[in-house]
Design a protein around this motif. Structure first.
Motif, PDB file in Angstrom:
ATOM      1  N   LYS A 135       0.841  -1.210   0.000  1.00  0.00           N
ATOM      2  CA  LYS A 135       0.000   0.000   0.000  1.00  0.00           C
ATOM      3  C   LYS A 135       0.869   1.251   0.000  1.00  0.00           C
ATOM      4  CE  LYS A 135      -0.535  -0.146   5.032  1.00  0.00           C
ATOM      5  NZ  LYS A 135      -1.410  -0.216   6.199  1.00  0.00           N
ATOM      6  N   GLY A 136       2.157   1.022  -0.262  1.00  0.00           N
ATOM      7  CA  GLY A 136       3.091   2.148  -0.320  1.00  0.00           C
ATOM      8  C   GLY A 136       3.048   2.833  -1.673  1.00  0.00           C
ATOM      9  N   PRO A 137       3.913   3.792  -1.900  1.00  0.00           N
ATOM     10  CA  PRO A 137       3.939   4.534  -3.166  1.00  0.00           C
ATOM     11  C   PRO A 137       4.325   3.614  -4.317  1.00  0.00           C
ATOM     12  CG  PRO A 137       5.851   5.098  -1.802  1.00  0.00           C
ATOM     13  CD  PRO A 137       4.965   4.220  -0.969  1.00  0.00           C
ATOM     14  N   THR A 138       3.714   3.848  -5.467  1.00  0.00           N
ATOM     15  CA  THR A 138       4.096   3.070  -6.657  1.00  0.00           C
ATOM     16  C   THR A 138       4.343   4.039  -7.809  1.00  0.00           C
ATOM     17  OG1 THR A 138       1.780   2.865  -7.314  1.00  0.00           O
ATOM     18  CG2 THR A 138       2.718   1.051  -6.015  1.00  0.00           C
ATOM     19  N   ASP A 173      11.945   1.952  -6.762  1.00  0.00           N
ATOM     20  CA  ASP A 173      10.596   2.176  -6.231  1.00  0.00           C
ATOM     21  C   ASP A 173       9.685   1.152  -6.878  1.00  0.00           C
ATOM     22  OD1 ASP A 173      11.029   5.795  -6.382  1.00  0.00           O
ATOM     23  OD2 ASP A 173      11.624   4.283  -4.892  1.00  0.00           O
ATOM     24  N   HIS A 205       4.176  -0.278   5.002  1.00  0.00           N
ATOM     25  CA  HIS A 205       3.708  -0.165   3.617  1.00  0.00           C
ATOM     26  C   HIS A 205       2.918  -1.386   3.171  1.00  0.00           C
ATOM     27  CE1 HIS A 205       5.720   3.575   2.959  1.00  0.00           C
ATOM     28  NE2 HIS A 205       6.941   3.082   3.048  1.00  0.00           N
TER      29      HIS A 205
END
Ligand SMILES: O=C(O)C(=O)C[C@@H](O)CO
Ligand SMILES: [Mg+2]
Length: 390
Positions: free
Chosen positions: A14-17, A342, A385
């Motif tokens: 659920k972190g930044p993508t 990332d 995350h």
């Protein structure tokens, strides 16, 4: 020593993508009229961990990236009861038991992925129980260190791809895999765009370094036959997954053209499934993924079949379950390596779940002769995350 439990968890990122960038990777969904992000069903933003524990409290860690929530259910409901109470050193029998008891539906896909996750955990467990790294149980060190190829270079602007290739060159890599962004639906203009990007990457990396080209099942036989002569001048080491995994005849026809070596296997399952690719000369390089094909037990058997046919094996993806097999087999010359980035497609998500995966240095990675098992632990560094489902 008996197995007392099997614990599965699904890790949802659920972190930044990094959002998709246009035509960044051809794939099997490109043949659909669908609009939007065709790669969406091929992202790895969920992962499965599988921990097999013996009576003495030793825990082996396995994992899978395909359809984690479904694989979890298959393990919890079906496969875990088959392995609990067994001796992990009876791993060949345990494998056959899982394979044969689910044979009606488990030979490929979800079932074989579940078998893979458990089998990898069992090999990690065995290594820990005898105090040896897994590669020492498979044949030992066949390389001083493992050469890797840089695997990213998703299709984007020519400037962006050349910039990324320049950065990767500075990182000391000597082999590179790029992705195509155009396929049959893009016609002749797309062919020209594909060739332009191959030429542009070659301009940066030169001709003393390997370049591999990835279609990810996004082309078809007709299109690939037309593309091969256009790609040959750029001397690719291989053309990967030009057609869908079930088109074994298409693979064999393209490979027989002998214009560019054809590679594949990351969407093949089981010993017999990979033997079929080898026996039909469908691939010049076999690329199973150990966390799909049936785990280390199956992969090592496939390695023997491939070696007999003198087909090199370069497993799909990095990760320790593949590195240990590559270290232990002379017929596995190099490893794929996803640079730590990332979260984008998600090939790199395992870096955020596990600790211990080696980082490539100057185009090589190393395994530790004295680290028992696979050499990974489950990390608590990025828990914020993830949503984790037990
Ligand atoms: O790394 C590969 O070979 C893959 O197929 C990964 C996939 O995400 C397409 O790049
Ligand atoms: Mg691939």
């Amino acid at each position: 020593m008996k197995i007392k439990s099997v614990r599965t968890r699904v890790w949802t990122w659920k972190g930044p993508t990094v959002p998709p960038q246009g035509n960044f990777c051809t794939n099997a969904s490109d043949a659909l009229w669908m609009k939007g992000d065709a790669m969406s069903s091929f992202r790895f933003h969920q992962w499965l961990t599988c921990e097999v524990e013996t009576e003495d409290g030793t825990i082996g860690i396995g994992n899978a990236a395909l359809a984690p929530s479904v694989v979890k259910k298959a393990i919890d409901d079906w496969y875990a009861p088959l392995v609990i109470g067994e001796d992990p050193f009876d791993y060949a029998y345990i494998w056959e038991k899982m394979y044969r008891r689910s044979h009606a539906w488990g030979r490929k896909g979800i079932g074989m992925t579940a078998i893979s996750a458990i089998d990898i955990a069992i090999w990690d467990l065995m290594g820990k129980l005898v105090g040896k790294p897994v590669f020492k149980l498979l044949g030992g060190r066949t390389k001083e260190k493992i050469p890797v190829y840089y695997s990213k270079l998703y299709a984007g602007s020519i400037e962006a791809m050349q910039k990324e290739a320049e950065e990767a060159m500075k990182g000391g890599y000597k082999a590179f895999k790029s992705r195509f962004g155009f396929g049959p639906k893009d016609g002749m203009p797309g062919m020209r765009e594909n060739v332009k990007r191959v030429e542009a990457v070659r301009e940066v990396i030169g001709y003393d370094n390997d370049l591999m080209l990835e279609c990810y099942m996004g082309w078809n036989l007709d299109y690939a036959k037309r593309m091969l002569p256009k790609l040959a001048p750029y001397e690719p080491r291989w053309l990967e997954e030009p057609v869908i995994a079930d088109d074994v005849a298409g693979y064999a026809e393209l490979n027989a053209m002998n214009i560019v070596p054809i590679s594949g296997g990351e969407h093949e399952f089981s010993v017999i499934g990979c033997a079929e690719l080898i026996n039909r000369k469908a691939v010049s390089i076999l690329q199973y993924d150990t966390n799909r094909v049936g785990g280390i037990t199956a992969a090592q058997k496939i390695n023997a079949i491939a070696e007999a046919a003198q087909i090199p094996v370069i497993p799909h993806a990095g990760q320790m379950h593949n590195y240990h097999l590559t270290m232990a087999n002379t017929n596995c010359p190099i490893s794929e390596y996803f640079p730590v980035f990332d979260v984008e497609v998600g090939n790199e998500l395992f870096y955020y779940i596990f600790e211990g995966d080696p980082e490539a240095v100057d185009g090589y990675l190393q395994l530790d002769d004295d680290l028992p098992g696979l050499g990974i632990t489950i990390s608590d560094k990025h828990l914020q995350h993830f949503d984790i489902a037990e």
